[in-house]
Design a protein around this motif. Structure first.
Motif, PDB file in Angstrom:
ATOM      1  N   UNK A  95      -7.865   3.370  -0.229  1.00  0.00           N
ATOM      2  CA  UNK A  95      -7.475   4.228  -1.212  1.00  0.00           C
ATOM      3  C   UNK A  95      -5.891   4.671  -0.688  1.00  0.00           C
ATOM      4  N   UNK A  96      -6.363   5.727   0.188  1.00  0.00           N
ATOM      5  CA  UNK A  96      -5.534   6.410   0.672  1.00  0.00           C
ATOM      6  C   UNK A  96      -3.927   5.544   0.803  1.00  0.00           C
ATOM      7  N   UNK A  97      -3.930   4.621   1.204  1.00  0.00           N
ATOM      8  CA  UNK A  97      -2.328   4.415   1.082  1.00  0.00           C
ATOM      9  C   UNK A  97      -2.243   3.531  -0.545  1.00  0.00           C
ATOM     10  N   UNK A  98      -3.235   3.315  -1.047  1.00  0.00           N
ATOM     11  CA  UNK A  98      -3.325   2.488  -2.429  1.00  0.00           C
ATOM     12  C   UNK A  98      -2.423   3.947  -2.754  1.00  0.00           C
ATOM     13  N   UNK A  99      -2.958   5.411  -3.386  1.00  0.00           N
ATOM     14  CA  UNK A  99      -2.204   6.478  -3.697  1.00  0.00           C
ATOM     15  C   UNK A  99      -1.107   6.269  -3.369  1.00  0.00           C
ATOM     16  N   UNK A 100      -0.368   6.454  -1.720  1.00  0.00           N
ATOM     17  CA  UNK A 100       0.592   7.258  -1.526  1.00  0.00           C
ATOM     18  C   UNK A 100       1.701   5.971  -1.536  1.00  0.00           C
ATOM     19  N   UNK A 101       1.360   4.572  -1.535  1.00  0.00           N
ATOM     20  CA  UNK A 101       2.376   3.671  -2.255  1.00  0.00           C
ATOM     21  C   UNK A 101       3.041   3.576  -3.268  1.00  0.00           C
ATOM     22  N   UNK A 102       1.846   3.882  -4.787  1.00  0.00           N
ATOM     23  CA  UNK A 102       1.527   3.468  -5.945  1.00  0.00           C
ATOM     24  C   UNK A 102       2.316   5.142  -6.262  1.00  0.00           C
ATOM     25  N   UNK A 103       2.467   5.799  -5.497  1.00  0.00           N
ATOM     26  CA  UNK A 103       3.350   6.581  -6.001  1.00  0.00           C
ATOM     27  C   UNK A 103       4.798   6.569  -5.731  1.00  0.00           C
ATOM     28  N   UNK A 104       4.802   5.789  -5.050  1.00  0.00           N
ATOM     29  CA  UNK A 104       6.024   5.709  -4.025  1.00  0.00           C
ATOM     30  C   UNK A 104       6.640   5.014  -5.505  1.00  0.00           C
ATOM     31  N   UNK A 105       6.043   3.903  -5.532  1.00  0.00           N
ATOM     32  CA  UNK A 105       6.519   2.135  -6.356  1.00  0.00           C
ATOM     33  C   UNK A 105       6.774   2.995  -7.345  1.00  0.00           C
TER      34      UNK A 105
END
Lengths: 936, 111
Positions: A95-105
């Motif tokens: 979830x942590x990575x998903x938030x980071x990657x999602x925000x960037x995408x």
């Protein structure tokens, strides 16, 4: 491809190996039986001779070698198993990575749509925009732009993308440089009728070769062709796909239908490709008409002077010929331009000005509204980058803690002969797996996020997930996996085998650790996370304060209970005197509506992002022109908006009569000073000749800023000013400062002139809710002239909301990301402390057994956590002082390094850090010495 | 009981296998029997260790294998020499000859 085939053939290979060995043993058994040995004995003997079958098989597999793919597959299988064994860790990390990657995408896809996607035309790389540059401005009588390539500067501007029609004709005729040269201009607001109620649409005037050169196709019918652009050609119009769908229901029968634009009959010949809404990114046009229709359409700022070399109004785009380089083309066009400007029929530059042409690639040159959101998007990109870094550090910290607790596992694997590289690879692939899962979920987050963003903003950007965005997500996922995995991976193998294997559960692995812990990798990661979060929080704080400042700003007039709407009778061919009687009639009838307190009108509505500027000469200050804002106002404007009169008097009807007479004289002289579309700034260099004929002085009002900056202590009343040196404007009053086009722009010296002719925006001060009056107002306008379309009907509060909407969105997004960063950083702190407490259970037990108080144990843990947070906070403040300086242009009424905000941020981070410490500290406090010491 | 039997010299098993396979396609069991027969049971060969060597040679492209029926009609994996394997065998044999000669020379002259 061999490795891939082998990967999938694995089962077959195993099967063959099995039958090969079985064949051997059976053959041997058969031979022995043939030699007279009993079957049971024979088989036993054959097996003994052969040796261990499983060992042989394993050696065969080894001999074949493991391919990279098989290794990777093994890593993946193993990784999946390990992650499934600790679902809590996996969920948090993914979830942590998903938030980071999602925000960037999400942010990247907006940036992609705004900056990176190519123009929706054929071979856009060969298209160039012409831009002129000089050391001083041209002596052009008129210069207008339509937001295609940045601002058209004021009178002193020394570059621009507008050209005269004769210049375009010359460039088009020079076939050696450009395969084709197209020209276009905004047609401004057009009154569309003949299709239900009259409405206002945005039109574009384009040269006949426009669509052909760009390679745009028609959905139905045909597009504008060169024959449509000849003088005397039948008026035709091409609809945009959007207008075709919204106003004509997408019906194919529109081809050949007649509509009226500004009361001129046009025939619809086709609908453009849905992907093409204009050549400038972010621009949306409803319809296109040939340049030859400029005069019939009465496009105010060009119609009388379409062929005047002093009227610069066309944007020129060329398609480079194959084999001609950009610099060759530039030299040729520059020479042509220079010759014409210096030695042509009407020289507009001096040789010292060194006029020249610069060719810009269409993508870079046609910026459109891009300049307005370039900076905010850059800031957002940086902040999501920071969020991703924090997410990486967080997961790295988690993995580090976990790898410490997996030391025994690692030691076992090393002891069994796995190479250190193999183990590093294993850890890395676990993290890549986490990142891949994170990327997948992040992409979904981004997809939803962007759609929410678009619908909230009513944005004109077309954002859709494409291959480039998928590629971006995949790339940052891999990068994230490597970043988050590398620290533990390279630390993992450095395990001292013996103590780890001897160690039972969770004592202190590597007994020498407690000292020098301050510089452990885990601590460094938490400090980095807190510092990054502080930087984001400080930035978000500044922008939120900016929003508050703008929202609470007093614009100099009363914005509550004001209803606005616009009309443009000039589009229907009204002249100045008819316009004046129309406005008087409208004002009178609107004021009579129940609930309306007073009615005023002006050329532009305030705070609606539109503005006129001019330069004036002031009596007694010869040879020096001053840049001022200018606004035409009607009767009742100042009292309706409650802009206070500071000195002198307001306009009276005699003032309007004189202004109308002057306007009528100018109309007769066919040199109407052009009204201005939004984003357009004009500089009438050669003042209308008629103005000198008008002897009567026209009364004007100025604002306090004008008096302060230009007149000082001098009595402003009676001073004459004017757009030329023999000024014919007399200052009769001074009014309070009020914001003009938007809230951020400082109040400039402003001249208010009596409105005479042209379009107007009405302001209604209401005693009831302004929205409730909308139907009644529509009724009044329809009664006065049913052909007259209303536009821009909204309340003043709504215009302010619209001005601030992108600011609000920007602040909210940044606030959200900062909050996310804070959350992640504190999660990191919590994770680290929890791990430390678990690891040091025995140490804490000993301390307690030796008489340490529970409260001192609590303080020990909280103290460590707060110390880390404060170190991180201090570093973060230092960094943010350096970084937020670059926010300068985005801020209003607050300066970077604002102490209140910095103190607030530190207080917030301390508070949240204390919360994050609390749970592990409680856990430490509850350690039972008996249990802890017996644990081993 | 096998004290008089010698272990195959390290590195020579590959060469022996290649030499035997060079005579014609042959399966694993037959190779092991050949080595025993020709060397007159001089070498002590753990039969199971033959197969990793075969697989390694196949993996290196020196041997090729396919499945076909034996005289008794059973399916077995037959190995045959590839051109690369033949070259390799020749090189190996040459170097072996030279090594053996050199060793013999030293042993003789050092007497």
């Amino acid at each position: 491809m061999r490795w891939l085939i082998r990967l999938f053939r694995k089962r077959k290979i195993e099967h063959q190996l099995d039958s090969e060995l079985r064949f051997h043993i059976e053959q041997r058994t058969a031979d022995l039986i043939a030699n007279g040995v009993t079957p049971t004995e024979a088989r036993r003997h054959a097996l003994i001779e052969f040796g261990g079958i499983e060992r042989a098989k394993e050696e065969c597999r080894e001999a074949r070698g493991w391919s990279f793919a098989e290794d990777t597959w093994r890593d993946i299988c193993y990784g999946v198993r390990m992650l499934r064994k600790s679902p809590g860790f996996t969920t948090v990390a993914v979830l942590t990575l998903a938030l980071g990657i999602g925000a960037n995408t999400a942010i990247f896809s907006v940036v992609d749509a705004a900056f990176l996607s190519s123009l929706p035309v054929r071979d856009p790389g060969r298209l160039v925009v012409l831009q002129w540059r000089a050391h001083e401005g041209p002596r052009a009588s008129n210069m207008s732009g339509y937001g295609d390539c940045g601002r058209v500067g004021g009178s002193q501007s020394t570059s621009g993308c507008s050209f005269s029609y004769p210049m375009y004709a010359q460039i088009r005729a020079r076939r050696s440089v450009f395969a084709q040269a197209i020209a276009f201009a905004g047609a401004g607001q057009l009154d569309l009728s003949g299709n239900g109620p009259a409405s206002i649409v945005q039109g574009r005037l384009v040269s006949g070769n426009f669509f052909g050169t760009l390679g745009v196709r028609a959905v139905i019918g045909r597009l504008i062709e060169p024959s449509d652009d000849r003088t005397g050609a039948a008026p035709v119009v091409v609809l945009s796909y959007r207008l075709w769908q919204s106003a004509f229901g997408g019906s194919p029968s529109v081809i050949g239908r007649s509509i009226r634009l500004n009361n001129v009959v046009f025939t619809i010949v086709g609908v453009a490709d849905p992907r093409f809404a204009g050549i400038t990114p972010g621009s949306l046009y409803d319809l296109w008409v040939p340049l030859s229709q400029t005069t019939p359409l009465r496009v105010a700022w060009v119609s009388h002077s379409r062929h005047d070399p002093g009227n610069w109004w066309l944007v020129i785009v060329g398609r480079l010929k194959t084999g001609v380089s950009l610099s060759q083309a530039q030299a040729a066009v520059s020479l042509l331009f220079r010759n014409d400007m210096l030695h042509g029929a009407k020289p507009l530059f001096t040789a010292q000005a060194d006029p020249r042409i610069v060719l810009l690639r269409a993508r870079e040159g046609l910026t459109g509204g891009r300049a307005y959101y370039e900076d905010p998007l850059l800031v957002l990109m940086l902040s999501v980058g920071i969020v991703l870094l924090i997410a990486c550090a967080n997961v790295a910290g988690l993995t580090l803690a976990r790898s410490a607790s997996r030391q025994k596992e690692m030691a076992v694997r090393l002891a069994l002969g796995a190479g250190p590289l193999r183990i590093a690879r294993q850890l890395l692939s676990e993290n890549l797996l986490l990142a891949a899962l994170g990327g997948l979920i992040g992409f979904l987050f981004a997809y939803w996020g962007v759609h929410a963003f678009i619908s909230m903003e009513h944005s004109q950007l077309r954002v859709s997930p494409d291959l480039r965005i998928l590629g971006f997500t995949a790339a940052i996922s891999v990068l994230t996996g490597i970043l988050a995995g590398s620290a533990p991976a390279f630390r993992g193998p450095r395990v001292d085998l013996v103590p780890s294997l001897k160690e039972g559960g969770g004592g202190f692995p590597g007994g020498a650790r407690p000292r020098g812990r301050w510089f452990s990798a885990g601590n460094a990661l938490v400090v980095a996370q807190v510092a990054l979060a502080v930087v984001l929080l400080a930035g978000a704080g500044l922008l939120i304060r900016t929003l508050e400042n703008l929202e609470s700003l007093n614009p100099g007039f009363d914005t509550k209970s004001v209803l606005l709407f616009g009309v443009d009778p000039a589009l229907l061919g009204y002249n100045a005197s008819r316009t004046e009687s129309l406005y008087a009639q409208l004002q009178q009838r609107l004021a009579a509506l129940p609930g309306v307190a007073s009615v005023g009108y002006s050329t532009r509505a305030l705070l609606s992002h539109s503005l006129s500027e001019t330069s004036v000469y002031i009596e007694g200050q010869p040879g020096k022109s001053r840049n001022v804002d200018i606004l035409g106002t009607g009767l009742g404007f100042f009292s309706t908006l409650r802009i206070p009169l500071v000195a002198g008097r307001e306009f009276d009807s005699a003032d309007f009569a004189r202004a109308d007479a002057a306007a009528a004289a100018r109309e007769a002289d066919k040199s109407l000073p052009p009204p201005i579309s939004s984003h357009t700034f004009l500089s009438p260099r050669e003042p209308p000749s008629a103005s000198s004929k008008v002897s009567a002085l026209i009364s004007v009002l100025v604002n306090e800023a004008f008096v302060r900056q230009f007149l000082g202590k001098r009595n402003p009343l009676g001073v004459t000013i004017g757009e030329d040196k023999n000024g014919n404007w007399e200052i009769v009053g001074v009014v309070g400062d009020a914001k003009y086009s938007n809230l951020r722009r400082a109040v400039h010296p402003t001249v208010y002139v009596p409105l005479a002719g042209g379009g107007a925006h009405f302001e209604l001060r209401t005693a009831v809710s302004p929205e409730s009056l909308i139907p009644a107002v529509r009724g009044v306008v329809e009664h006065v002239d049913p052909e007259l379309p209303l536009f821009g009907m909204k309340t003043q509060t709504q215009t302010i909301q619209q001005l601030l909407s992108s600011q609000r969105l920007f602040s909210q997004l940044l606030g959200f990301f900062a909050f996310l960063a804070l959350l992640l950083a504190c999660l990191g702190l919590y994770g680290l402390l929890s791990y430390e407490v678990a690891r040091r259970t025995r140490e804490i037990g000993i301390r307690m057994a030796l008489g340490a108080q529970r409260s001192s144990v609590f303080r020990l843990v909280v103290g460590e956590g707060l110390a880390l947070a404060l170190v991180g906070g201090a570093i973060g403040i230092a960094v943010s002082l350096g970084v937020t300086r670059y926010l300068g242009s985005l801020l209003y009424g607050v300066r970077p390094g604002n102490p209140a905000i910095l103190i607030g941020v530190v207080a917030l981070i301390t508070l949240v850090a204390a919360l994050a410490c609390y749970v592990p500290a409680r856990k430490a406090m509850r350690v039972d010495p008996n249990v802890a010491l017996r644990q081993e | 009981m096998n004290e008089e039997k010698a272990a195959i010299l390290k590195g020579t098993l590959d060469m022996l296998i290649l030499k035997i396979v060079a005579l014609g396609p042959i399966h694993g069991y037959a190779i092991s029997q050949r080595i025993q027969q020709i060397s007159k049971d001089y070498f002590r060969l753990q039969q199971g260790s033959l197969y990793p060597a075969l697989h390694s040679l196949e993996n290196r492209g020196l041997l090729a294998a396919d499945w076909r029926a034996t005289d008794t009609g059973r399916e077995a994996k037959f190995y045959k020499l590839t051109p690369k394997g033949r070259k390799h065998l020749e090189a190996e044999m040459e170097s072996w000859e030279r090594t053996a000669q050199a060793v013999a020379l030293i042993l003789r002259t050092a007497q």
